[in-house]
Design a protein around this motif. Sequence first.
Motif, PDB file in Angstrom:
ATOM      1  N   GLY A  22     -25.760  70.256 -23.876  1.00 38.30           N
ATOM      2  CA  GLY A  22     -26.939  71.081 -24.100  1.00 38.30           C
ATOM      3  C   GLY A  22     -26.811  72.158 -25.165  1.00 38.30           C
ATOM      4  O   GLY A  22     -26.318  71.930 -26.268  1.00 38.30           O
ATOM      5  N   MET A  23     -27.260  73.345 -24.808  1.00 34.94           N
ATOM      6  CA  MET A  23     -27.309  74.461 -25.745  1.00 34.94           C
ATOM      7  C   MET A  23     -25.916  74.926 -26.148  1.00 34.94           C
ATOM      8  O   MET A  23     -25.690  75.350 -27.276  1.00 34.94           O
ATOM      9  N   GLY A  24     -24.957  74.828 -25.227  1.00 29.50           N
ATOM     10  CA  GLY A  24     -23.585  75.192 -25.559  1.00 29.50           C
ATOM     11  C   GLY A  24     -22.989  74.255 -26.583  1.00 29.50           C
ATOM     12  O   GLY A  24     -22.319  74.687 -27.536  1.00 29.50           O
ATOM     13  N   LYS A  25     -23.219  72.957 -26.406  1.00 27.23           N
ATOM     14  CA  LYS A  25     -22.699  71.976 -27.361  1.00 27.23           C
ATOM     15  C   LYS A  25     -23.347  72.164 -28.725  1.00 27.23           C
ATOM     16  O   LYS A  25     -22.672  72.082 -29.762  1.00 27.23           O
ATOM     17  N   ALA A  26     -24.650  72.432 -28.749  1.00 28.53           N
ATOM     18  CA  ALA A  26     -25.342  72.667 -30.017  1.00 28.53           C
ATOM     19  C   ALA A  26     -24.779  73.894 -30.727  1.00 28.53           C
ATOM     20  O   ALA A  26     -24.629  73.910 -31.955  1.00 28.53           O
ATOM     21  N   THR A  27     -24.444  74.913 -29.945  1.00 29.34           N
ATOM     22  CA  THR A  27     -23.843  76.119 -30.526  1.00 29.34           C
ATOM     23  C   THR A  27     -22.471  75.820 -31.097  1.00 29.34           C
ATOM     24  O   THR A  27     -22.104  76.311 -32.177  1.00 29.34           O
ATOM     25  N   ALA A  28     -21.697  75.006 -30.384  1.00 32.70           N
ATOM     26  CA  ALA A  28     -20.369  74.631 -30.868  1.00 32.70           C
ATOM     27  C   ALA A  28     -20.466  73.893 -32.199  1.00 32.70           C
ATOM     28  O   ALA A  28     -19.696  74.157 -33.138  1.00 32.70           O
ATOM     29  N   LYS A  29     -21.408  72.970 -32.282  1.00 31.95           N
ATOM     30  CA  LYS A  29     -21.604  72.228 -33.537  1.00 31.95           C
ATOM     31  C   LYS A  29     -21.937  73.172 -34.681  1.00 31.95           C
ATOM     32  O   LYS A  29     -21.388  73.078 -35.778  1.00 31.95           O
ATOM     33  N   MET A  30     -22.857  74.095 -34.434  1.00 30.05           N
ATOM     34  CA  MET A  30     -23.309  74.990 -35.486  1.00 30.05           C
ATOM     35  C   MET A  30     -22.208  75.953 -35.906  1.00 30.05           C
ATOM     36  O   MET A  30     -22.000  76.202 -37.097  1.00 30.05           O
ATOM     37  N   ALA A  31     -21.484  76.486 -34.921  1.00 29.23           N
ATOM     38  CA  ALA A  31     -20.405  77.425 -35.243  1.00 29.23           C
ATOM     39  C   ALA A  31     -19.315  76.733 -36.055  1.00 29.23           C
ATOM     40  O   ALA A  31     -18.789  77.302 -37.025  1.00 29.23           O
ATOM     41  N   GLN A  32     -18.984  75.501 -35.689  1.00 26.67           N
ATOM     42  CA  GLN A  32     -17.949  74.783 -36.436  1.00 26.67           C
ATOM     43  C   GLN A  32     -18.423  74.477 -37.856  1.00 26.67           C
ATOM     44  O   GLN A  32     -17.644  74.574 -38.813  1.00 26.67           O
ATOM     45  N   SER A  33     -19.697  74.144 -37.998  1.00 22.78           N
ATOM     46  CA  SER A  33     -20.226  73.854 -39.336  1.00 22.78           C
ATOM     47  C   SER A  33     -20.201  75.086 -40.231  1.00 22.78           C
ATOM     48  O   SER A  33     -20.225  74.967 -41.462  1.00 22.78           O
ATOM     49  N   LEU A  34     -20.146  76.270 -39.612  1.00 19.75           N
ATOM     50  CA  LEU A  34     -20.111  77.528 -40.363  1.00 19.75           C
ATOM     51  C   LEU A  34     -18.690  78.040 -40.559  1.00 19.75           C
ATOM     52  O   LEU A  34     -18.480  79.173 -40.983  1.00 19.75           O
ATOM     53  N   GLY A  35     -17.714  77.203 -40.230  1.00 18.78           N
ATOM     54  CA  GLY A  35     -16.323  77.541 -40.524  1.00 18.78           C
ATOM     55  C   GLY A  35     -15.528  78.142 -39.403  1.00 18.78           C
ATOM     56  O   GLY A  35     -14.375  78.538 -39.593  1.00 18.78           O
ATOM     57  N   ALA A  36     -16.111  78.238 -38.206  1.00 14.83           N
ATOM     58  CA  ALA A  36     -15.385  78.817 -37.075  1.00 14.83           C
ATOM     59  C   ALA A  36     -14.421  77.803 -36.476  1.00 14.83           C
ATOM     60  O   ALA A  36     -14.623  76.585 -36.557  1.00 14.83           O
ATOM     61  N   THR A  37     -13.381  78.316 -35.847  1.00 16.99           N
ATOM     62  CA  THR A  37     -12.530  77.507 -34.983  1.00 16.99           C
ATOM     63  C   THR A  37     -13.149  77.574 -33.602  1.00 16.99           C
ATOM     64  O   THR A  37     -13.346  78.662 -33.061  1.00 16.99           O
ATOM     65  N   VAL A  38     -13.470  76.430 -33.020  1.00 12.91           N
ATOM     66  CA  VAL A  38     -14.254  76.393 -31.794  1.00 12.91           C
ATOM     67  C   VAL A  38     -13.457  75.816 -30.634  1.00 12.91           C
ATOM     68  O   VAL A  38     -12.816  74.775 -30.762  1.00 12.91           O
ATOM     69  N   THR A  39     -13.524  76.513 -29.498  1.00 11.60           N
ATOM     70  CA  THR A  39     -12.980  76.001 -28.228  1.00 11.60           C
ATOM     71  C   THR A  39     -14.147  75.811 -27.275  1.00 11.60           C
ATOM     72  O   THR A  39     -14.933  76.733 -27.064  1.00 11.60           O
ATOM     73  N   ILE A  40     -14.261  74.609 -26.702  1.00  7.52           N
ATOM     74  CA  ILE A  40     -15.298  74.361 -25.708  1.00  7.52           C
ATOM     75  C   ILE A  40     -14.639  74.206 -24.343  1.00  7.52           C
ATOM     76  O   ILE A  40     -13.549  73.646 -24.215  1.00  7.52           O
ATOM     77  N   ALA A  41     -15.312  74.719 -23.319  1.00 10.17           N
ATOM     78  CA  ALA A  41     -14.770  74.682 -21.961  1.00 10.17           C
ATOM     79  C   ALA A  41     -15.859  74.290 -20.978  1.00 10.17           C
ATOM     80  O   ALA A  41     -17.022  74.672 -21.133  1.00 10.17           O
ATOM     81  N   SER A  42     -15.477  73.530 -19.970  1.00 10.34           N
ATOM     82  CA  SER A  42     -16.350  73.214 -18.847  1.00 10.34           C
ATOM     83  C   SER A  42     -15.507  72.522 -17.790  1.00 10.34           C
ATOM     84  O   SER A  42     -14.327  72.235 -18.015  1.00 10.34           O
ATOM     85  N   ARG A  43     -16.104  72.257 -16.637  1.00 11.88           N
ATOM     86  CA  ARG A  43     -15.360  71.614 -15.550  1.00 11.88           C
ATOM     87  C   ARG A  43     -15.204  70.112 -15.743  1.00 11.88           C
ATOM     88  O   ARG A  43     -14.257  69.520 -15.242  1.00 11.88           O
ATOM     89  N   ASN A  44     -16.144  69.496 -16.457  1.00 13.04           N
ATOM     90  CA  ASN A  44     -16.198  68.045 -16.547  1.00 13.04           C
ATOM     91  C   ASN A  44     -15.378  67.535 -17.741  1.00 13.04           C
ATOM     92  O   ASN A  44     -15.791  67.670 -18.899  1.00 13.04           O
ATOM     93  N   LEU A  45     -14.229  66.943 -17.449  1.00 11.21           N
ATOM     94  CA  LEU A  45     -13.332  66.478 -18.512  1.00 11.21           C
ATOM     95  C   LEU A  45     -13.966  65.379 -19.353  1.00 11.21           C
ATOM     96  O   LEU A  45     -13.788  65.322 -20.573  1.00 11.21           O
ATOM     97  N   GLU A  46     -14.708  64.506 -18.691  1.00 11.01           N
ATOM     98  CA  GLU A  46     -15.350  63.406 -19.415  1.00 11.01           C
ATOM     99  C   GLU A  46     -16.375  63.932 -20.409  1.00 11.01           C
ATOM    100  O   GLU A  46     -16.439  63.489 -21.561  1.00 11.01           O
ATOM    101  N   LYS A  47     -17.180  64.901 -19.964  1.00 11.77           N
ATOM    102  CA  LYS A  47     -18.169  65.496 -20.858  1.00 11.77           C
ATOM    103  C   LYS A  47     -17.502  66.250 -22.004  1.00 11.77           C
ATOM    104  O   LYS A  47     -17.983  66.229 -23.145  1.00 11.77           O
ATOM    105  N   LEU A  48     -16.405  66.937 -21.709  1.00 13.10           N
ATOM    106  CA  LEU A  48     -15.686  67.665 -22.754  1.00 13.10           C
ATOM    107  C   LEU A  48     -15.197  66.716 -23.835  1.00 13.10           C
ATOM    108  O   LEU A  48     -15.338  66.986 -25.036  1.00 13.10           O
ATOM    109  N   ALA A  49     -14.604  65.600 -23.415  1.00 15.38           N
ATOM    110  CA  ALA A  49     -14.080  64.629 -24.375  1.00 15.38           C
ATOM    111  C   ALA A  49     -15.209  64.046 -25.219  1.00 15.38           C
ATOM    112  O   ALA A  49     -15.077  63.882 -26.447  1.00 15.38           O
ATOM    113  N   SER A  50     -16.327  63.732 -24.570  1.00 18.89           N
ATOM    114  CA  SER A  50     -17.468  63.173 -25.295  1.00 18.89           C
ATOM    115  C   SER A  50     -18.028  64.180 -26.291  1.00 18.89           C
ATOM    116  O   SER A  50     -18.346  63.842 -27.442  1.00 18.89           O
TER     117      SER A  50
END
Length: 246
Positions: A22-50
Amino acid sequence: MNIGHEAVLAGKHVVIVGGSSGMGKATAKMAQSLGATVTIASRNLEKLASAASEIGDGVRVSPLDTTNEQTVKAWAAALGPVDHLVISASSAAHGAFADLPTDDLRSMFEAKFTGPYVTAREVLPYLQAGGSITFFSGVLSRRPAVGATGLAAVNAAVEALSKGLALELAGRVRVNCISPGMVDTEAYASMTSEARAAMYEQVGASLPVGRIGHSAEIAQAVVMAMTNGYLTGAVLDVDGGHLVRA
């Protein structure tokens, strides 16, 4: 003074709790496209990998259950220096005041308020000066709906937390809150496509913009909250005009 988001985020470490969808993943995409180093976290390992495969090379994956305080402590210590913390992870429990089970209410508060509270507290020692924390609430905080009084209350609590921390942490980090309206995300994946489309159409027609939102539009607001050094203690309503609709 004209400083682009790229210049402000380049090389910064952005941690997004709830970044697997959702909105967190969209933010991660945008932040990385702007040159940030991004760490994503959640409980669901499968979703994280995807999500990581979708976001692209370089994104860091860090499993986390925000409802386990000891786990959060160890997780925060392993992050290293953090420039911006975004907590979009959420939970919603709907039901009439007289009918909503107390356990459902407690679980929602644990996931959407207590978990983010503890996560921000444990990451704080690693947040760099001039950084930021961004929480997520929702439009029901100030325009409640029948059958969602509990959700309205937890959203309001998150907004109060954001404002209080902006004052308490003044001079160290900025703290803001994003309050989205209805957005097309995986949160509604359990509905049939027909029911989901009907809901989106009905809600969208009631809004001044004439439609519901997209995750990337919320991500734009998060990036602004991270990069605008004059913004703190704010609740940003990115809701298509929900609060002013007739």
